[in-house]
Design a protein around this motif. Sequence first.
Motif, short mmCIF file in Angstrom:
data_model
loop_
_atom_site.label_atom_id
_atom_site.label_comp_id
_atom_site.label_asym_id
_atom_site.label_seq_id
_atom_site.Cartn_x
_atom_site.Cartn_y
_atom_site.Cartn_z
N PRO A 3 0.83 -1.19 0.00
CA PRO A 3 0.00 0.00 0.00
C PRO A 3 0.87 1.25 0.00
O PRO A 3 1.95 1.27 0.54
N SER A 4 0.37 2.29 -0.64
CA SER A 4 1.13 3.52 -0.77
C SER A 4 1.52 4.08 0.60
O SER A 4 0.67 4.25 1.47
N ARG A 5 2.80 4.35 0.77
CA ARG A 5 3.25 4.93 2.04
C ARG A 5 2.67 6.31 2.25
O ARG A 5 2.32 6.70 3.37
N LEU A 6 2.57 7.07 1.15
CA LEU A 6 2.00 8.40 1.27
C LEU A 6 0.54 8.34 1.69
O LEU A 6 0.07 9.14 2.50
N GLY A 7 -0.20 7.34 1.14
CA GLY A 7 -1.59 7.19 1.53
C GLY A 7 -1.75 6.85 3.00
O GLY A 7 -2.60 7.38 3.69
N LYS A 8 -0.89 5.92 3.47
CA LYS A 8 -0.93 5.55 4.89
C LYS A 8 -0.63 6.75 5.77
O LYS A 8 -1.30 7.00 6.78
N ALA A 9 0.41 7.50 5.40
CA ALA A 9 0.80 8.66 6.20
C ALA A 9 -0.31 9.70 6.21
O ALA A 9 -0.61 10.31 7.24
N GLY A 10 -0.96 9.88 5.04
CA GLY A 10 -2.04 10.86 4.97
C GLY A 10 -3.20 10.49 5.87
O GLY A 10 -3.74 11.34 6.57
N ARG A 11 -3.59 9.21 5.84
CA ARG A 11 -4.71 8.78 6.70
C ARG A 11 -4.35 8.90 8.17
O ARG A 11 -5.19 9.28 8.99
N ALA A 12 -3.11 8.58 8.51
CA ALA A 12 -2.69 8.67 9.91
C ALA A 12 -2.71 10.11 10.40
O ALA A 12 -3.17 10.40 11.51
N VAL A 13 -2.23 11.02 9.56
CA VAL A 13 -2.21 12.43 9.95
C VAL A 13 -3.63 12.97 10.07
O VAL A 13 -3.96 13.70 11.02
N ARG A 14 -4.50 12.61 9.12
CA ARG A 14 -5.88 13.10 9.19
C ARG A 14 -6.58 12.60 10.45
O ARG A 14 -7.34 13.34 11.09
N ALA A 15 -6.34 11.35 10.82
CA ALA A 15 -6.95 10.82 12.03
C ALA A 15 -6.42 11.54 13.27
O ALA A 15 -7.17 11.84 14.20
N SER A 16 -5.12 11.84 13.26
CA SER A 16 -4.53 12.54 14.40
C SER A 16 -5.06 13.96 14.51
O SER A 16 -5.31 14.46 15.61
N VAL A 17 -5.23 14.63 13.36
CA VAL A 17 -5.77 15.99 13.37
C VAL A 17 -7.19 15.99 13.92
O VAL A 17 -7.56 16.84 14.74
N SER A 18 -8.01 15.03 13.49
CA SER A 18 -9.39 14.95 13.98
C SER A 18 -9.42 14.76 15.49
O SER A 18 -10.19 15.41 16.20
N ALA A 19 -8.55 13.88 16.00
CA ALA A 19 -8.50 13.65 17.45
C ALA A 19 -8.02 14.89 18.18
O ALA A 19 -8.54 15.24 19.25
N ALA A 20 -7.03 15.57 17.60
CA ALA A 20 -6.48 16.76 18.24
C ALA A 20 -7.50 17.90 18.29
O ALA A 20 -7.48 18.72 19.20
N LEU A 21 -8.39 17.94 17.30
CA LEU A 21 -9.42 18.98 17.29
C LEU A 21 -10.60 18.62 18.18
O LEU A 21 -11.26 19.51 18.74
N LEU A 22 -10.90 17.33 18.31
CA LEU A 22 -12.04 16.90 19.11
C LEU A 22 -11.77 17.04 20.61
O LEU A 22 -12.62 17.51 21.37
N TRP A 23 -10.58 16.65 21.04
CA TRP A 23 -10.27 16.68 22.47
C TRP A 23 -10.38 18.07 23.08
O TRP A 23 -10.97 18.23 24.15
N PRO A 24 -9.82 19.14 22.47
CA PRO A 24 -9.97 20.47 23.06
C PRO A 24 -11.42 20.88 23.23
O PRO A 24 -11.77 21.54 24.22
N ARG A 25 -12.29 20.48 22.29
CA ARG A 25 -13.70 20.84 22.43
C ARG A 25 -14.33 20.13 23.61
O ARG A 25 -15.09 20.72 24.38
N LEU A 26 -14.01 18.85 23.81
CA LEU A 26 -14.53 18.12 24.96
C LEU A 26 -13.98 18.69 26.26
O LEU A 26 -14.70 18.81 27.26
N GLN A 27 -12.72 19.06 26.23
CA GLN A 27 -12.11 19.65 27.42
C GLN A 27 -12.76 20.98 27.75
O GLN A 27 -13.04 21.27 28.93
N LEU A 28 -13.02 21.79 26.73
CA LEU A 28 -13.66 23.09 26.95
C LEU A 28 -15.07 22.90 27.51
O LEU A 28 -15.49 23.64 28.41
N ALA A 29 -15.79 21.92 27.00
CA ALA A 29 -17.15 21.66 27.50
C ALA A 29 -17.12 21.24 28.96
O ALA A 29 -17.96 21.69 29.76
N ALA A 30 -16.16 20.40 29.33
CA ALA A 30 -16.06 19.95 30.72
C ALA A 30 -15.74 21.12 31.65
O ALA A 30 -16.33 21.26 32.73
N LYS A 31 -14.81 21.98 31.21
CA LYS A 31 -14.45 23.12 32.06
C LYS A 31 -15.59 24.13 32.15
O LYS A 31 -15.79 24.76 33.20
N ALA A 32 -16.35 24.29 31.06
CA ALA A 32 -17.50 25.19 31.11
C ALA A 32 -18.54 24.68 32.10
O ALA A 32 -19.14 25.46 32.86
#
Length: 384
Positions: free
Chosen positions: A13-42
């Motif tokens: 499988p394409s290494r670039l494709g694997k890297a792209g999917r891994a980065v996109r998944a990490s970005v989604s997680a990195a964006l979701l966690w701050p929102r959950l954290q902000l909701a908890a603190k609110a």
Amino acid sequence: MASDDKPDRGGHPSRLGKAGRAVRASVSAALLWPRLQLAAKAAIAAGVAFFIAPYMPGSAAEYPYYAPLGALVAMYENVSGSMRQGFQTLVGLAIGIGLAFMLFSLGDPSPLTVAIVMGLGVILAGLPRIGSGSDWIPTAALLVLLVGGHNPDKFSFGYLLQMGVGVSVGILVNLLVFPPLHFKAAALSLAELRLALARQLRDMSKALKENWPPEHEDWSRRSEALAAHARSVRAAVQKADASRRANPRRRLHPRDVEEDYRDLRDLERLTFHIQDVTQVLSDVIWATDHPFVIPDGQAEPLADAMALVGDALRAVDEEEPQRQAELIEQADAAVQEFTARIAAEEQPPGAPNAVESILLSLHRMLRVLKSGDAKRQPDTTDAG
């Protein structure tokens, strides 16, 4: 254009494709966690503020519901933003209350006084540097007029004090309960853009080796998407920069944000050059009014040079500086060699050669990559 999921020449499988999917998944997680954290603190801040509210002095205890509102108002994605937004809100409230008291001299609330208050409130909301407090000027004035009733002094005192308590609680909770640092999201966004640019170069390289017009043409429509991607990455880096201000955790998690800004500027320059190559290649293939061509025998070496530049760009995120330098050197050698070949060959008669324009863009991309690589290389000079 081949899908990222298709195998490479070795059947993997394409290494670039694997890297792209891994980065996109990490970005989604990195964006979701701050929102959950902000909701908890609110939620925590609103609960604490409402618990404290009944203990306020005098008539303020009669208006406890404004304390959690103040906490929510001050709950921002970073500490400095909480402080700024909370202060601006209280300033806006004070101005609005003052406006209402000034107009109480006109008598009891009536359609005319409400209209005057709203008009003046909107005008005052345009005051410079008041930020989010601008929306609270007409709101506060209207509440004092309509809710304050016959005791505007009592209501105004309770309203402003409880909002002040809530704002203070919101700022303290945001400061003390894991104040957010958005460094990871910024780093992942930079990596994602770098992979997207490398993918664009790879897909254009493949298009050069296909029978024209190429079967796959998605790459030709990505120019604006790449520009929008670069803008979103700039916003992520700026957000990371803002998150470290007034944040005590920055000492435990140091990061050179200036380096992120340098990487961002490099990627923005690369995006510009890749957009230019995309436009030139698209015009050569499909535009009927474009006078430039890519002569026979030059498409394949151009594709190889473009692919090497894409590999060098992708290697920036690898943890092997020597490997990065080697790929940049290989790409540079390929571009230089092909440029020299074009200069030495007698150009065929007919339409102008578009290869020279693309090679110039590749040369500029490599200049950016070499400059960034030099900054990342460890300093081996003798400090003594």
